[in-house]
Design a protein around this motif. Sequence first.
Motif, PDB file in Angstrom:
ATOM      1  N   HIS A   1      28.853  50.885  58.725  1.00  0.00           N
ATOM      2  CA  HIS A   1      29.448  49.505  59.110  1.00  0.00           C
ATOM      3  C   HIS A   1      29.509  48.357  59.183  1.00  0.00           C
ATOM      4  N   VAL A   2      29.205  47.296  58.571  1.00  0.00           N
ATOM      5  CA  VAL A   2      29.484  46.020  59.430  1.00  0.00           C
ATOM      6  C   VAL A   2      30.539  45.338  59.206  1.00  0.00           C
TER       7      VAL A   2
ATOM      8  N   ASN B   1      29.086  49.248  63.065  1.00  0.00           N
ATOM      9  CA  ASN B   1      29.274  50.787  63.759  1.00  0.00           C
ATOM     10  C   ASN B   1      28.288  51.666  63.147  1.00  0.00           C
ATOM     11  N   GLN B   2      29.098  52.603  63.515  1.00  0.00           N
ATOM     12  CA  GLN B   2      28.467  53.957  62.988  1.00  0.00           C
ATOM     13  C   GLN B   2      29.641  55.220  62.892  1.00  0.00           C
ATOM     14  N   LYS B   3      29.220  55.767  62.018  1.00  0.00           N
ATOM     15  CA  LYS B   3      30.396  57.277  61.698  1.00  0.00           C
ATOM     16  C   LYS B   3      29.571  58.521  61.364  1.00  0.00           C
TER      17      LYS B   3
ATOM     18  N   LYS C   1      24.175  50.125  67.818  1.00  0.00           N
ATOM     19  CA  LYS C   1      23.632  48.684  68.542  1.00  0.00           C
ATOM     20  C   LYS C   1      21.642  49.412  68.440  1.00  0.00           C
ATOM     21  N   LEU C   2      21.290  48.763  67.511  1.00  0.00           N
ATOM     22  CA  LEU C   2      20.450  48.446  67.665  1.00  0.00           C
ATOM     23  C   LEU C   2      18.977  49.070  67.687  1.00  0.00           C
ATOM     24  N   GLU C   3      19.506  47.580  69.482  1.00  0.00           N
ATOM     25  CA  GLU C   3      18.264  47.402  70.260  1.00  0.00           C
ATOM     26  C   GLU C   3      17.855  48.571  71.210  1.00  0.00           C
ATOM     27  N   ARG C   4      19.291  50.188  71.214  1.00  0.00           N
ATOM     28  CA  ARG C   4      18.913  51.092  71.820  1.00  0.00           C
ATOM     29  C   ARG C   4      18.352  52.286  70.656  1.00  0.00           C
TER      30      ARG C   4
END
Length: 160
Positions: free
Chosen positions: A82-83, A91-93, A29-32
């Motif tokens: 990843h988009v 998503n991130q890993k 979440k970019l906003e977080r």
Amino acid sequence: MVQYLIPIAVFVVIFALRARRMSQMRPLKLERLWVVPAIYLAIVVANFVAKPPTPTAWIASAVALLVGAALGWQRGRMMQIHVDPDTHALNQKGSPWAILFLMAIVLVKMVVQGEGRALGFDVMLVTDAALAFALGMFATTRIEMYLRAKRLLDAARATR
């Protein structure tokens, strides 16, 4: 010897759990992304206000902040982002290298603090510098992730 083994055992258990969690794909979440650096900034400011650093500790903290920022940028680059092409969900890993990188930093800090007392280091100076280092690292990791995720998201939206 026990004084070294207990923290190392706790460290290994915590990082094993963290590594397992980081190796899974999680929503990004970019906003977080600003939340962790803001909380850590509050901790650092509270620490510096409660016991103001010496002039030498301020210099060491500034250098540590810059080094942390440089290493944080590299750590952020190691994170996989990843988009989803259909939903544009991010998503991130965590990268295994990012986990090992973080472990190495914590181990260096533990060694410096543990051996530093025996060698006559100013433990408060080391602590202040470690706090500044971590602040720089956490903040720039998330800045790099934000910028890269934003570019990936914009590129995914442009192809639609």
